[in-house]
Design a protein around this motif. Structure first.
Motif, mmCIF file in Angstrom:
data_model
loop_
_atom_site.group_PDB
_atom_site.id
_atom_site.type_symbol
_atom_site.label_atom_id
_atom_site.label_comp_id
_atom_site.label_asym_id
_atom_site.label_seq_id
_atom_site.Cartn_x
_atom_site.Cartn_y
_atom_site.Cartn_z
ATOM 1 N N ASN A 62 4.363 7.357 4.780
ATOM 2 C CA ASN A 62 3.517 7.086 3.479
ATOM 3 C C ASN A 62 4.255 7.643 2.393
ATOM 4 O O ASN A 62 4.593 8.677 2.080
ATOM 5 N N GLU A 116 -2.452 -6.424 3.021
ATOM 6 C CA GLU A 116 -2.998 -5.320 2.605
ATOM 7 C C GLU A 116 -2.253 -4.045 3.084
ATOM 8 O O GLU A 116 -2.546 -3.009 2.690
ATOM 9 N N ASN A 137 -2.164 -2.988 6.261
ATOM 10 C CA ASN A 137 -2.837 -1.949 7.559
ATOM 11 C C ASN A 137 -2.392 -2.594 8.665
ATOM 12 O O ASN A 137 -2.709 -2.055 9.741
ATOM 13 N N SER A 188 0.697 -1.153 -0.136
ATOM 14 C CA SER A 188 0.025 0.138 -0.064
ATOM 15 C C SER A 188 0.799 1.295 -0.035
ATOM 16 O O SER A 188 0.331 2.379 0.087
ATOM 17 N N ASP A 210 -1.765 -1.181 14.117
ATOM 18 C CA ASP A 210 -2.856 -0.790 12.920
ATOM 19 C C ASP A 210 -2.288 0.609 12.461
ATOM 20 O O ASP A 210 -1.970 1.748 13.030
ATOM 21 N N THR A 211 -1.915 0.334 11.239
ATOM 22 C CA THR A 211 -1.069 1.560 10.527
ATOM 23 C C THR A 211 -2.135 2.649 10.258
ATOM 24 O O THR A 211 -1.703 3.946 9.851
ATOM 25 N N ASP A 212 -3.355 2.544 10.268
ATOM 26 C CA ASP A 212 -4.401 3.440 9.942
ATOM 27 C C ASP A 212 -4.468 4.432 11.290
ATOM 28 O O ASP A 212 -4.438 5.469 11.156
#
Length: 332
Positions: A156, A183, A185, A140, A200-202
């Protein structure tokens, strides 16, 4: 005898047909796994600390001292590309999922991002406070980096911005391994504090804290997606192997089996089988993993310095202190 000094890097091509080996003798060999013939790569200028094939297998990158050396595997007789700029030895490499960029981390706390088409550095970061131990680049577009003091940063790469401030999920002890799930995440980190932390990368929240089952540093992690769920494999210097189901966040099983030796390599495939390589007292052991059991397949007497397992689980390569490389057929 393959290398005249200890073998420090081993990497199989994505198709499993070629094995690259690198050592302190400043040589890189390409081994045809079918014919056992080797090809010597020209242009190696220093000891090799890490090797990494690109995801498409078209390029091979090596950490050669303070330079990243990249060969075009379609014409290995061409001079390799040298990416220079580091002033300290490089210890970690990570390819972008589109094969267009590569990240390198060094002992001087620098992370460089290189454009493969331009053959030049396009970004550099020096936010860590200790040498870079591990890098991981998700599908991602997230680049995770970890340093010896336990600091974790996630960037990011689509925007160039840090996802959050620095965190220390494993305390102030060094992080030895990083792994994203498919994914991207979830990010698992592990190291000297004997814990596996899943972030959790979010939200940058810790969503799993797996501890209490290891007596020594967790040395290797590998996220595998199985039937829509995230399966995390882990190995430790206390000779233990674990499997954990991280969605929902519950351990899939306890440590599979106590084994005598230091885990050097772990390769799993989606149907819950794989191979495990251990280093024991002057001996290497290869185990087959299936149905939550470990079965000894092979023992090799001698000092082991490095070990690699092909993606199809068919071949195992071992490098020893005398520069020899052994290539084993795990199916026979």
């Amino acid at each position: 005898v393959a290398h005249s000094e200890p073998v420090k890097g081993l990497s199989f091509s994505p198709d499993g047909q070629t094995l690259a080996s690198g050592g302190e003798d400043s040589q890189i060999f390409l081994w045809d796994v079918q014919t056992r013939q080797r090809t010597i790569l020209a242009g190696v200028l220093n000891s090799v600390y890490a090797l990494a094939y690109s995801p498409d297998g078209r390029s091979l990158a090596a950490a050669t001292g303070t330079a990243v050396t990249i060969w075009d595997m379609s014409d290995i007789n061409e001079n390799p590309v040298l990416l220079r700029g580091h002033s300290s030895d490089i210890y970690a490499l990570a390819w972008s999922p589109d094969n267009q960029q590569i990240a390198s981390g060094d002992g001087g706390r620098w992370i460089f991002i290189w454009d493969i088409d331009l053959n030049q550095r396009i970004n550099s970061y020096r936010e860590h406070k200790d040498l870079i131990n591990a890098l991981a680049w998700s599908r991602s577009g997230l680049l995770a980096s970890a340093s010896r003091n336990g600091e974790l940063l996630i960037r990011n790469m689509n925007t160039g911005e840090l996802v959050s401030e620095a965190t220390f999920p494993n305390g102030n002890l060094e992080i030895l391994s990083l792994s994203f799930n498919y994914e991207g995440n979830l990010l698992a980190s592990a190291g000297g504090d004997r814990r596996i932390i899943v972030t959790d990368t979010d939200s940058m929240r810790v969503v799993a804290h797996l501890s209490g089952q290891y007596r020594s540093s967790v040395s290797v992690l590998d996220f595998i997606q199985l039937s829509g769920s995230n399966l995390l494999a882990s190995g430790s210097y206390d000779n233990s192997l674990g499997l954990h189901h991280v969605a929902p966040i519950q351990p899939l099983s306890e440590v599979i089996q106590k084994l005598d030796g230091e885990i050097l390599a772990l390769q799993l495939e989606g149907n819950n089988r794989g191979l495990l390589g251990l280093k024991t007292n002057r001996r290497c052991e290869i185990y087959e993993l299936a149905d939550e059991t470990a079965t000894l397949l092979y023992q090799l007497t001698g000092d082991c310095f490095s070990l690699a397992i092909s993606p199809d689980l068919r071949l195992v390569s071992l490098g020893d202190s005398n520069g020899r490389i052994s290539l084993l057929d795990a199916q026979n």
